[in-house]
Design a protein around this motif. Structure first.
Motif, PDB file in Angstrom:
ATOM      1  N   ILE A   1       6.701 -92.923  -6.348  1.00 12.67           N
ATOM      2  CA  ILE A   1       5.575 -94.096  -6.191  1.00 12.67           C
ATOM      3  C   ILE A   1       5.562 -94.274  -4.963  1.00 12.67           C
ATOM      4  CG2 ILE A   1       5.747 -94.940  -8.695  1.00 12.67           C
ATOM      5  CD1 ILE A   1       7.528 -96.970  -7.502  1.00 12.67           C
ATOM      6  N   GLU A   2       4.403 -94.839  -4.146  1.00 17.19           N
ATOM      7  CA  GLU A   2       4.161 -95.149  -2.940  1.00 17.19           C
ATOM      8  C   GLU A   2       3.863 -96.704  -2.938  1.00 17.19           C
ATOM      9  OE1 GLU A   2       1.380 -93.669   0.777  1.00 17.19           O
ATOM     10  OE2 GLU A   2       0.831 -93.158  -1.354  1.00 17.19           O
ATOM     11  N   ASP A   3       4.348 -97.530  -2.038  1.00 17.17           N
ATOM     12  CA  ASP A   3       3.992 -98.842  -1.642  1.00 17.17           C
ATOM     13  C   ASP A   3       2.684 -98.951  -0.767  1.00 17.17           C
ATOM     14  OD1 ASP A   3       4.899 -98.966   0.463  1.00 17.17           O
ATOM     15  OD2 ASP A   3       6.971 -99.641  -0.043  1.00 17.17           O
ATOM     16  N   LYS A   4       2.178-100.128  -0.697  1.00 17.88           N
ATOM     17  CA  LYS A   4       1.258-100.215   0.340  1.00 17.88           C
ATOM     18  C   LYS A   4       1.341-100.039   1.568  1.00 17.88           C
ATOM     19  CE  LYS A   4       1.948-105.292   0.633  1.00 17.88           C
ATOM     20  NZ  LYS A   4       1.464-106.611   0.140  1.00 17.88           N
ATOM     21  N   HIS A   5       2.989 -99.967   1.936  1.00 16.89           N
ATOM     22  CA  HIS A   5       3.070 -99.827   3.587  1.00 16.89           C
ATOM     23  C   HIS A   5       3.267 -98.253   3.633  1.00 16.89           C
ATOM     24  CE1 HIS A   5       3.620-104.088   3.737  1.00 16.89           C
ATOM     25  NE2 HIS A   5       4.524-104.103   2.904  1.00 16.89           N
ATOM     26  N   GLY A   6       3.149 -97.436   2.788  1.00 17.80           N
ATOM     27  CA  GLY A   6       3.276 -95.976   2.665  1.00 17.80           C
ATOM     28  C   GLY A   6       4.593 -95.424   2.479  1.00 17.80           C
ATOM     29  N   ASP A   7       5.583 -96.314   2.116  1.00 18.24           N
ATOM     30  CA  ASP A   7       7.163 -95.875   1.852  1.00 18.24           C
ATOM     31  C   ASP A   7       6.898 -95.289   0.351  1.00 18.24           C
ATOM     32  OD1 ASP A   7       8.167 -96.683   4.190  1.00 18.24           O
ATOM     33  OD2 ASP A   7       8.404 -98.874   3.289  1.00 18.24           O
ATOM     34  N   VAL A   8       7.527 -94.122   0.198  1.00 16.15           N
ATOM     35  CA  VAL A   8       7.626 -93.360  -0.999  1.00 16.15           C
ATOM     36  C   VAL A   8       8.934 -93.363  -1.562  1.00 16.15           C
ATOM     37  CG1 VAL A   8       7.291 -90.808  -1.955  1.00 16.15           C
ATOM     38  CG2 VAL A   8       5.888 -91.663  -0.128  1.00 16.15           C
ATOM     39  N   HIS A   9       8.893 -93.910  -2.866  1.00 15.46           N
ATOM     40  CA  HIS A   9      10.023 -94.038  -3.712  1.00 15.46           C
ATOM     41  C   HIS A   9      10.325 -92.916  -4.720  1.00 15.46           C
ATOM     42  CE1 HIS A   9      10.413 -98.199  -1.914  1.00 15.46           C
ATOM     43  NE2 HIS A   9       9.228 -97.945  -1.877  1.00 15.46           N
ATOM     44  N   GLU A  10      11.214 -92.094  -4.597  1.00 14.28           N
ATOM     45  CA  GLU A  10      11.415 -91.020  -5.690  1.00 14.28           C
ATOM     46  C   GLU A  10      12.770 -90.977  -6.121  1.00 14.28           C
ATOM     47  OE1 GLU A  10      10.657 -86.163  -5.935  1.00 14.28           O
ATOM     48  OE2 GLU A  10      10.933 -87.068  -3.896  1.00 14.28           O
ATOM     49  N   PRO A  11      12.859 -90.861  -7.390  1.00 14.16           N
ATOM     50  CA  PRO A  11      14.342 -91.183  -7.754  1.00 14.16           C
ATOM     51  C   PRO A  11      15.232 -90.152  -7.341  1.00 14.16           C
ATOM     52  CG  PRO A  11      12.875 -91.349  -9.631  1.00 14.16           C
ATOM     53  CD  PRO A  11      12.049 -90.730  -8.396  1.00 14.16           C
ATOM     54  N   GLY A  12      16.601 -90.492  -6.846  1.00 12.32           N
ATOM     55  CA  GLY A  12      17.527 -89.766  -6.324  1.00 12.32           C
ATOM     56  C   GLY A  12      17.212 -89.154  -4.776  1.00 12.32           C
ATOM     57  N   GLN A  13      16.344 -89.518  -4.221  1.00  9.62           N
ATOM     58  CA  GLN A  13      15.724 -89.443  -2.837  1.00  9.62           C
ATOM     59  C   GLN A  13      15.829 -90.556  -2.029  1.00  9.62           C
ATOM     60  OE1 GLN A  13      15.481 -86.265  -1.936  1.00  9.62           O
ATOM     61  NE2 GLN A  13      15.812 -85.547  -4.028  1.00  9.62           N
ATOM     62  N   PRO A  14      16.205 -90.462  -0.644  1.00  6.22           N
ATOM     63  CA  PRO A  14      15.894 -91.659   0.169  1.00  6.22           C
ATOM     64  C   PRO A  14      14.445 -92.013   0.342  1.00  6.22           C
ATOM     65  CG  PRO A  14      16.671 -89.476   1.435  1.00  6.22           C
ATOM     66  CD  PRO A  14      16.661 -89.318   0.025  1.00  6.22           C
ATOM     67  N   VAL A  15      14.125 -93.466   0.569  1.00 10.16           N
ATOM     68  CA  VAL A  15      12.947 -93.839   0.793  1.00 10.16           C
ATOM     69  C   VAL A  15      12.308 -93.179   2.065  1.00 10.16           C
ATOM     70  CG1 VAL A  15      11.487 -95.810   1.297  1.00 10.16           C
ATOM     71  CG2 VAL A  15      13.316 -96.089  -0.379  1.00 10.16           C
ATOM     72  N   ARG A  16      11.230 -92.709   2.013  1.00  8.49           N
ATOM     73  CA  ARG A  16      10.538 -92.179   3.179  1.00  8.49           C
ATOM     74  C   ARG A  16       9.079 -92.436   3.386  1.00  8.49           C
ATOM     75  NH1 ARG A  16      11.042 -88.444  -0.786  1.00  8.49           N
ATOM     76  NH2 ARG A  16       9.356 -87.219  -1.165  1.00  8.49           N
ATOM     77  N   ASN A  17       8.517 -92.347   4.513  1.00  7.66           N
ATOM     78  CA  ASN A  17       7.105 -92.862   4.639  1.00  7.66           C
ATOM     79  C   ASN A  17       6.371 -91.649   5.213  1.00  7.66           C
ATOM     80  OD1 ASN A  17       4.846 -93.831   6.062  1.00  7.66           O
ATOM     81  ND2 ASN A  17       5.777 -95.794   5.704  1.00  7.66           N
ATOM     82  N   LEU A  18       5.626 -91.127   4.154  1.00 11.02           N
ATOM     83  CA  LEU A  18       4.764 -89.958   4.761  1.00 11.02           C
ATOM     84  C   LEU A  18       3.476 -90.203   5.547  1.00 11.02           C
ATOM     85  CD1 LEU A  18       4.719 -88.476   1.122  1.00 11.02           C
ATOM     86  CD2 LEU A  18       6.096 -87.906   2.866  1.00 11.02           C
ATOM     87  N   ALA A  19       3.297 -91.520   5.808  1.00 12.79           N
ATOM     88  CA  ALA A  19       1.953 -91.923   6.892  1.00 12.79           C
ATOM     89  C   ALA A  19       2.697 -92.171   7.912  1.00 12.79           C
ATOM     90  CB  ALA A  19       1.548 -93.321   6.191  1.00 12.79           C
ATOM     91  N   ARG A  20       3.945 -92.564   8.108  1.00 14.92           N
ATOM     92  CA  ARG A  20       4.543 -92.500   9.454  1.00 14.92           C
ATOM     93  C   ARG A  20       5.914 -91.945   9.318  1.00 14.92           C
ATOM     94  NH1 ARG A  20       3.945 -98.374   8.069  1.00 14.92           N
ATOM     95  NH2 ARG A  20       6.135 -98.280   7.705  1.00 14.92           N
TER      96      ARG A  20
END
Length: 74
Positions: free
Chosen positions: A45-64
């Protein structure tokens, strides 16, 4: 705002492919993500800031993308 993000993998990078519509709350996006996972898709799932939340993975931002020293190793 949250949305489901379909994860695509290639040998050179990890990125997001298609994205679903925006949901007003995280719980709704999580329910859809769970449904797609049950169908065999790799989603996050991606939040409005572009941060991607995937179970078992660190939060990352694909836009930045966050560059690391390893990114510049030649």
């Amino acid at each position: 705002m949250w949305r489901v993000c379909f994860i695509t993998c290639s040998p050179l990078r990890l990125g997001s492919g298609d994205r679903g519509p925006w949901h007003a709350d995280r719980a709704s996006a999580e329910r859809w993500a769970d449904w797609f996972r049950a169908q065999g898709y790799r989603v996050a799932i991606e939040d409005k800031h572009g941060d991607v939340h995937e179970p078992g993975q660190p939060v990352r931002n694909l836009a930045r993308p966050r560059f690391t020293q390893a990114s510049f190793a030649g």
